[in-house]
Design a protein around this motif. Structure first.
Motif, PDB file in Angstrom:
ATOM      1  N   ALA A 300       0.832  -1.205   0.000  1.00 29.27           N
ATOM      2  CA  ALA A 300       0.000   0.000   0.000  1.00 29.27           C
ATOM      3  C   ALA A 300       0.865   1.254   0.000  1.00 29.27           C
ATOM      4  N   GLU A 301       2.134   1.092   0.342  1.00 26.90           N
ATOM      5  CA  GLU A 301       3.120   2.169   0.375  1.00 26.90           C
ATOM      6  C   GLU A 301       4.485   1.515   0.252  1.00 26.90           C
ATOM      7  N   PRO A 302       5.533   2.271   0.015  1.00 23.12           N
ATOM      8  CA  PRO A 302       6.858   1.643  -0.077  1.00 23.12           C
ATOM      9  C   PRO A 302       7.198   0.878   1.202  1.00 23.12           C
ATOM     10  N   VAL A 303       7.733  -0.320   1.026  1.00 29.53           N
ATOM     11  CA  VAL A 303       8.089  -1.190   2.153  1.00 29.53           C
ATOM     12  C   VAL A 303       9.510  -1.687   1.942  1.00 29.53           C
ATOM     13  N   THR A 304      10.337  -1.609   2.992  1.00 29.67           N
ATOM     14  CA  THR A 304      11.703  -2.103   2.915  1.00 29.67           C
ATOM     15  C   THR A 304      11.825  -3.422   3.656  1.00 29.67           C
ATOM     16  N   LEU A 305      12.286  -4.434   2.948  1.00 29.00           N
ATOM     17  CA  LEU A 305      12.513  -5.766   3.525  1.00 29.00           C
ATOM     18  C   LEU A 305      13.901  -6.236   3.113  1.00 29.00           C
ATOM     19  N   GLY A 306      14.698  -6.663   4.074  1.00 27.49           N
ATOM     20  CA  GLY A 306      16.029  -7.161   3.757  1.00 27.49           C
ATOM     21  C   GLY A 306      16.896  -6.156   3.036  1.00 27.49           C
ATOM     22  N   GLY A 307      16.689  -4.873   3.352  1.00 27.85           N
ATOM     23  CA  GLY A 307      17.487  -3.835   2.712  1.00 27.85           C
ATOM     24  C   GLY A 307      17.039  -3.482   1.309  1.00 27.85           C
ATOM     25  N   VAL A 308      15.926  -4.064   0.854  1.00 24.08           N
ATOM     26  CA  VAL A 308      15.405  -3.793  -0.495  1.00 24.08           C
ATOM     27  C   VAL A 308      14.093  -3.041  -0.371  1.00 24.08           C
ATOM     28  N   GLU A 309      13.994  -1.897  -1.044  1.00 23.58           N
ATOM     29  CA  GLU A 309      12.754  -1.135  -1.026  1.00 23.58           C
ATOM     30  C   GLU A 309      11.816  -1.623  -2.120  1.00 23.58           C
ATOM     31  N   ILE A 310      10.616  -2.026  -1.713  1.00 20.94           N
ATOM     32  CA  ILE A 310       9.576  -2.439  -2.646  1.00 20.94           C
ATOM     33  C   ILE A 310       8.622  -1.257  -2.804  1.00 20.94           C
ATOM     34  N   PRO A 311       8.454  -0.723  -4.002  1.00 20.51           N
ATOM     35  CA  PRO A 311       7.586   0.446  -4.185  1.00 20.51           C
ATOM     36  C   PRO A 311       6.123   0.128  -3.871  1.00 20.51           C
ATOM     37  N   ALA A 312       5.322   1.159  -3.760  1.00 17.92           N
ATOM     38  CA  ALA A 312       3.878   0.989  -3.566  1.00 17.92           C
ATOM     39  C   ALA A 312       3.262   0.383  -4.819  1.00 17.92           C
ATOM     40  N   GLY A 313       2.163  -0.350  -4.633  1.00 15.89           N
ATOM     41  CA  GLY A 313       1.440  -0.914  -5.760  1.00 15.89           C
ATOM     42  C   GLY A 313       2.106  -2.110  -6.398  1.00 15.89           C
ATOM     43  N   GLU A 314       2.897  -2.845  -5.622  1.00 14.64           N
ATOM     44  CA  GLU A 314       3.581  -4.031  -6.140  1.00 14.64           C
ATOM     45  C   GLU A 314       3.003  -5.296  -5.503  1.00 14.64           C
ATOM     46  N   ILE A 315       3.006  -6.399  -6.271  1.00 19.34           N
ATOM     47  CA  ILE A 315       2.551  -7.697  -5.778  1.00 19.34           C
ATOM     48  C   ILE A 315       3.708  -8.387  -5.059  1.00 19.34           C
ATOM     49  N   VAL A 316       3.417  -8.920  -3.872  1.00 19.38           N
ATOM     50  CA  VAL A 316       4.441  -9.576  -3.052  1.00 19.38           C
ATOM     51  C   VAL A 316       3.968 -10.978  -2.682  1.00 19.38           C
ATOM     52  N   ASN A 317       4.832 -11.959  -2.899  1.00 15.78           N
ATOM     53  CA  ASN A 317       4.583 -13.327  -2.444  1.00 15.78           C
ATOM     54  C   ASN A 317       5.642 -13.718  -1.416  1.00 15.78           C
ATOM     55  N   VAL A 318       5.200 -14.229  -0.284  1.00 16.44           N
ATOM     56  CA  VAL A 318       6.128 -14.723   0.737  1.00 16.44           C
ATOM     57  C   VAL A 318       6.300 -16.221   0.520  1.00 16.44           C
ATOM     58  N   ALA A 319       7.531 -16.631   0.222  1.00 17.25           N
ATOM     59  CA  ALA A 319       7.821 -18.041  -0.056  1.00 17.25           C
ATOM     60  C   ALA A 319       8.074 -18.770   1.266  1.00 17.25           C
ATOM     61  N   LEU A 320       7.027 -19.384   1.800  1.00 15.60           N
ATOM     62  CA  LEU A 320       7.138 -20.093   3.070  1.00 15.60           C
ATOM     63  C   LEU A 320       8.143 -21.246   2.961  1.00 15.60           C
ATOM     64  N   ALA A 321       8.108 -21.947   1.823  1.00 10.44           N
ATOM     65  CA  ALA A 321       9.009 -23.080   1.636  1.00 10.44           C
ATOM     66  C   ALA A 321      10.469 -22.646   1.671  1.00 10.44           C
ATOM     67  N   ALA A 322      10.757 -21.480   1.093  1.00  6.08           N
ATOM     68  CA  ALA A 322      12.128 -20.965   1.100  1.00  6.08           C
ATOM     69  C   ALA A 322      12.540 -20.524   2.495  1.00  6.08           C
ATOM     70  N   ALA A 323      11.641 -19.811   3.185  1.00  7.93           N
ATOM     71  CA  ALA A 323      11.940 -19.339   4.543  1.00  7.93           C
ATOM     72  C   ALA A 323      12.241 -20.499   5.479  1.00  7.93           C
ATOM     73  N   ASN A 324      11.556 -21.615   5.277  1.00  5.37           N
ATOM     74  CA  ASN A 324      11.743 -22.777   6.151  1.00  5.37           C
ATOM     75  C   ASN A 324      13.027 -23.544   5.872  1.00  5.37           C
ATOM     76  N   ARG A 325      13.756 -23.133   4.835  1.00  7.75           N
ATOM     77  CA  ARG A 325      15.073 -23.736   4.583  1.00  7.75           C
ATOM     78  C   ARG A 325      16.173 -22.672   4.583  1.00  7.75           C
ATOM     79  N   ASP A 326      15.914 -21.584   5.262  1.00 11.74           N
ATOM     80  CA  ASP A 326      16.909 -20.520   5.345  1.00 11.74           C
ATOM     81  C   ASP A 326      18.003 -20.935   6.328  1.00 11.74           C
ATOM     82  N   PRO A 327      19.260 -21.089   5.870  1.00 14.41           N
ATOM     83  CA  PRO A 327      20.340 -21.498   6.777  1.00 14.41           C
ATOM     84  C   PRO A 327      20.642 -20.478   7.859  1.00 14.41           C
ATOM     85  N   ALA A 328      20.160 -19.252   7.694  1.00 15.10           N
ATOM     86  CA  ALA A 328      20.335 -18.251   8.748  1.00 15.10           C
ATOM     87  C   ALA A 328      19.434 -18.546   9.938  1.00 15.10           C
TER      88      ALA A 328
END
Length: 407
Positions: A300-328
């Motif tokens: 709905a507005e610019p959002v910064t995640l992981g140091g990356v700014e995502i502009p407003a009006g963009e489609i975002v998908n959260v990859a649960l499968a990827a997050a669950n294998r994050d070595p961090a």
């Protein structure tokens, strides 16, 4: 303050090979950061969040909105296409696709008819269904475990829970596969949506006329200070509970068995100590859960995640499968360890949209794996060298078949 950048070019285009092994793609993408732009088959570039910390933050960030109508407008503008058909929009306008205050209202009404006590009371019936299915398998040396066990168990449970005729399962499962299939391959989807909407509308009317002792009837009658679900909301809620109530558990069981058969030592460990099944179910959810990417959100507005700014009006998908294998977040994440630490996995989401059916899925999986290990301790792949066939969906991660030898 950390540097903020806006990614430019997409990482790559999602092709057919993505569905065979999305984890290989996520490993490659992870080397350059936790947030990426990816071109989907519908020719829309979406922002994909693959880091665990970033995914958890995104799932709870109110700036990442859920609104079916607005999301469709954004997608239509990006692909210069026609609006989504009316029946699909009716089906999708449920609580998983809404934000507060509407989400709060819908969730409260559903919670009144979907309590922990009601789920726990289902255990004896789930155990009975499980034993009947395994007994029917016992007369064979080789079966497709998806068709004989992983699929009919959750489908039977959700049909009985909602009050949906079991004999209708082939129809609603065929419609479901079309509706959750890969974006960009919409042929047949409007017809499936129309059939599903008509079917559920008829079912809702039947429950309104003659309520029974089932969840859908309880939703029809649910009342919170005079507030009740409208007919349209009942149809979309029935769609959510029917689809999510069977599709995810089918693939939790299927993916879990597949993962175990690829790691015989882990199968043997559970056979030797079946008390470890509940803990193992959490590992199955982490290692190769039934949902790949969560349902879409938009900025709905610019959002910064992981140091990356995502502009407003963009489609975002959260990859649960990827997050669950994050070595961090997880040690040796690409290895299945049935007694390993799984705390913090995001297979059921996080925040206000955490899966309302998680207790039921966990219960069904616990019963299913405990009984399967006991009845068929020598279970193994029918052909260890066979190529596995996966659903072509960025939402659902699941096998089309799983041929096994029982003894």
């Amino acid at each position: 303050m950390a540097d903020t950048t806006t990614a430019a070019a997409p990482v790559e285009t999602i092709g057919a090979d993505f569905f065979d092994d999305p984890h290989a793609h996520y490993r490659r993408w992870r080397t350059t950061g936790p947030v990426h732009r990816v071109l989907f088959p519908d020719n829309v570039i979406r922002w994909i969040v693959i880091g665990h910390a970033e995914a958890r933050a995104a799932l709870a960030d109110p700036r990442l909105r859920k609104d079916t109508v607005r999301a469709d407008e954004i997608l239509r503008a990006k692909r210069d296409g026609a609006p989504t058909d009316a029946n699909t929009m009716v089906l999708l306008q449920h609580m998983l696709s809404t934000d507060p205050p509407e989400h709060t209202r819908l969730r409260k009404l559903v919670n009144k008819a979907f309590t922990t006590r009601q789920v726990a009371a289902l255990r004896p019936r789930i155990e009975e269904i499980t034993e009947n299915l395994l007994a029917a398998m016992d007369g064979h040396d080789e079966v497709d475990l998806m068709q004989t066990f992983a699929n009919p168990l959750p489908v039977t449970v959700i049909c009985e829970l909602l009050g949906v005729p079991f004999d209708d399962r082939d129809d609603f499962q065929a419609w479901t596969r079309s509706l959750v299939g890969v974006v960009g391959e919409e042929e047949g989807r409007p017809a499936a949506a129309a059939a599903m909407a008509a079917y559920l509308s008829s079912l809702v009317r039947a429950k309104q006329a003659r309520p029974a002792e089932d969840l859908l009837s309880q939703l029809v009658l649910a009342d919170e200070d005079g507030d009740r679900l409208t007919d349209r909301e009942l149809v979309s809620m029935a769609f959510l509970l029917l689809v999510a109530g069977h599709e995810t558990t089918v693939n939790l069981i299927g993916n879990g068995v597949h993962a175990l058969l690829r790691e015989p030592s882990q199968w043997a460990a559970l056979c030797a100590d079946p008390a470890g099944v509940p803990e193992a179910v959490e590992e199955f959810l982490r290692f190769d859960g039934p949902v790949d990417m969560a349902t879409l959100r938009f900025t709905a507005e610019p959002v910064t995640l992981g140091g990356v700014e995502i502009p407003a009006g963009e489609i975002v998908n959260v990859a649960l499968a990827a997050a669950n294998r994050d070595p961090a977040r997880f040690t040796d994440p690409d290895t299945l360890t049935v007694d390993g630490p799984t705390s913090g996995h995001l297979a059921f989401g996080h925040g206000i949209h955490f899966c309302v059916g998680a207790p039921l899925a966990r219960l069904e999986a616990e019963v299913a794996f405990t009984a399967l290990l006991r009845r068929f301790p020598d279970l193994r792949p029918a052909d260890p060298a066979a190529t596995m066939h996966w659903q072509t969906s960025t939402l659902i991660r699941g096998l089309l078949d799983l041929p096994v030898r029982l003894r």
